[in-house]
Design a protein around this motif. Structure first.
Motif, mmCIF file in Angstrom:
data_model
loop_
_atom_site.group_PDB
_atom_site.id
_atom_site.type_symbol
_atom_site.label_atom_id
_atom_site.label_comp_id
_atom_site.label_asym_id
_atom_site.label_seq_id
_atom_site.Cartn_x
_atom_site.Cartn_y
_atom_site.Cartn_z
ATOM 1 N N UNK A 15 0.828 -1.204 0.000
ATOM 2 C CA UNK A 15 0.000 0.000 0.000
ATOM 3 C C UNK A 15 0.862 1.252 0.000
ATOM 4 N N UNK A 16 1.955 1.235 0.766
ATOM 5 C CA UNK A 16 2.835 2.401 0.829
ATOM 6 C C UNK A 16 3.550 2.643 -0.492
ATOM 7 N N UNK A 17 4.062 1.564 -1.103
ATOM 8 C CA UNK A 17 4.782 1.740 -2.369
ATOM 9 C C UNK A 17 3.854 2.197 -3.478
ATOM 10 N N UNK A 18 2.589 1.792 -3.421
ATOM 11 C CA UNK A 18 1.631 2.239 -4.436
ATOM 12 C C UNK A 18 1.332 3.728 -4.306
ATOM 13 N N UNK A 19 1.627 4.290 -3.152
ATOM 14 C CA UNK A 19 1.481 5.736 -2.954
ATOM 15 C C UNK A 19 2.780 6.465 -3.292
ATOM 16 N N UNK A 20 3.771 5.733 -3.800
ATOM 17 C CA UNK A 20 5.029 6.347 -4.198
ATOM 18 C C UNK A 20 6.027 6.514 -3.075
ATOM 19 N N UNK A 21 5.757 5.911 -1.904
ATOM 20 C CA UNK A 21 6.662 6.018 -0.770
ATOM 21 C C UNK A 21 7.742 4.947 -0.846
ATOM 22 N N UNK A 22 8.907 5.271 -0.299
ATOM 23 C CA UNK A 22 10.019 4.313 -0.241
ATOM 24 C C UNK A 22 10.007 3.630 1.120
ATOM 25 N N UNK A 23 10.114 2.302 1.099
ATOM 26 C CA UNK A 23 9.987 1.541 2.344
ATOM 27 C C UNK A 23 11.180 0.598 2.496
ATOM 28 N N UNK A 24 11.401 0.168 3.719
ATOM 29 C CA UNK A 24 12.513 -0.734 3.992
ATOM 30 C C UNK A 24 12.171 -1.770 5.033
ATOM 31 N N UNK A 25 12.941 -2.853 5.029
ATOM 32 C CA UNK A 25 12.798 -3.954 5.981
ATOM 33 C C UNK A 25 14.131 -4.170 6.678
ATOM 34 N N UNK A 26 14.121 -4.089 8.002
ATOM 35 C CA UNK A 26 15.331 -4.307 8.784
ATOM 36 C C UNK A 26 15.422 -5.752 9.253
ATOM 37 N N UNK A 27 16.577 -6.359 9.037
ATOM 38 C CA UNK A 27 16.850 -7.706 9.546
ATOM 39 C C UNK A 27 18.124 -7.638 10.380
ATOM 40 N N UNK A 28 18.082 -8.267 11.542
ATOM 41 C CA UNK A 28 19.202 -8.165 12.467
ATOM 42 C C UNK A 28 20.296 -9.179 12.240
ATOM 43 N N UNK A 29 21.373 -9.095 13.034
ATOM 44 C CA UNK A 29 22.481 -10.049 12.938
ATOM 45 C C UNK A 29 22.018 -11.476 13.208
ATOM 46 N N UNK A 30 22.741 -12.427 12.647
ATOM 47 C CA UNK A 30 22.337 -13.823 12.742
ATOM 48 C C UNK A 30 22.218 -14.319 14.183
ATOM 49 N N UNK A 31 23.130 -13.916 15.033
ATOM 50 C CA UNK A 31 23.166 -14.496 16.379
ATOM 51 C C UNK A 31 22.091 -13.932 17.308
ATOM 52 N N UNK A 32 21.906 -12.629 17.313
ATOM 53 C CA UNK A 32 21.042 -12.027 18.331
ATOM 54 C C UNK A 32 19.871 -11.238 17.782
ATOM 55 N N UNK A 33 19.823 -10.955 16.490
ATOM 56 C CA UNK A 33 18.752 -10.141 15.948
ATOM 57 C C UNK A 33 18.949 -8.667 16.247
ATOM 58 N N UNK A 34 17.958 -7.888 15.943
ATOM 59 C CA UNK A 34 18.029 -6.447 16.150
ATOM 60 C C UNK A 34 17.985 -6.104 17.640
ATOM 61 N N UNK A 35 18.718 -5.067 18.008
ATOM 62 C CA UNK A 35 18.625 -4.631 19.407
ATOM 63 C C UNK A 35 17.569 -3.527 19.528
ATOM 64 N N UNK A 36 17.327 -3.072 20.759
ATOM 65 C CA UNK A 36 16.270 -2.102 21.001
ATOM 66 C C UNK A 36 16.500 -0.787 20.263
#
Length: 264
Positions: free
Chosen positions: A115-136
């Motif tokens: 829905x966001x990209x269809x409105x022309x917005x740029x979006x992203x997906x964050x993926x964390x490190x293999x061992x612990x994932x994203x921190x706070x």
């Protein structure tokens, strides 16, 4: 680092989410992530402070041809730098955290990204490190969290698997493939006329051989046969084969004595 393979199939398809790997630890995981991204039509990759630096030859070896994604990947010192030009960012979060933030499933997240990209917005997906994932601190930069509803007793995914789930849901959010199809190859699903022609052939031969001699039961028996052949999508090729079976049963060819002996 130059690309090894690629082609038109790896051209970006419009405004697609940016996949951001935060502090990835193994080059092979970056390569398999690129492979997963290409499967789901995601082509923009950013790396935040990769542990072993970039580029790494091992990543290209693991990418199975998704080289253009790796060739175009950019490296950033911080998450803030990697997301500076984006309008919305979602962060994958495999573990419960003490954070007040909207939590989406992969499917729900993909729908909102579409829905966001269809409105022309740029979006992203964050993926964390293999061992612990994203921190706070990483997740504080995200507009919402994405958590996969997997088996609560075992939710262990490697990095590429986590990316693959989102890539799949992103692709499926706009996919129009029918849920069920019949592969007919060179033939086609039989028309009602072709099926009726076959039924006439079958009934005539069954009458000639005496199978339908009971006049009282005959209508029901014919109906049962008709139901059998109309229950599924019989193909024209299958009907031709059945015509041949009926002809052979009605007018069997006698085998020569030597062929009979061979077939025993």
């Amino acid at each position: 680092m130059t690309g090894r393979d690629g082609g038109a199939a790896l051209e970006p398809l419009g405004n697609t989410p940016v996949v951001i790997l935060v502090r990835p630890q193994m080059a092979e995981n970056v390569g398999t992530t690129a492979r997963a991204m290409a499967n789901g039509g995601l082509f923009h990759l950013r790396l935040v402070a990769p542990r072993d630096g970039w580029p790494q030859e091992r990543a290209w070896r693991a990418a199975s041809g998704a080289d253009r994604i790796l060739d175009a990947a950019t490296v950033h010192p911080t998450v803030d730098d990697a997301i500076a030009d984006l309008h919305h960012v979602f962060a994958t979060c495999p573990r419960p955290r003490h954070i007040v933030k909207t939590v989406l499933t992969a499917r729900g997240g993909a729908a909102e990204l579409r829905a966001a990209t269809q409105r022309g917005l740029k979006v992203g997906l964050l993926f964390g490190p293999e061992r612990a994932g994203l921190d706070n601190e990483d997740m504080a930069r995200a507009d919402a969290l994405i958590r996969y509803p997997l088996n609560p007793a075992f939710m262990s995914l490697n990095l590429a698997q986590a990316v693959m789930i989102m890539a799949y849901e992103w692709w499926m959010a706009a996919d129009t493939t029918p849920a069920r199809t019949l592969m007919t190859n060179e033939t086609h699903v039989a028309t009602k006329g072709e099926l009726e022609n076959f039924m006439g052939h079958l009934v005539r031969e069954l009458e000639d051989c005496g199978f339908l001699r009971n006049a009282q039961k005959r209508p029901g028996m014919v109906r049962n046969l008709r139901h059998f052949f109309t229950r599924g999508e019989v193909t024209e090729q299958e009907l031709r084969t059945l015509h041949g079976v009926i002809r052979e049963l009605a007018h069997p060819h006698r085998l020569p004595e030597d062929e009979k002996a061979t077939s025993k």
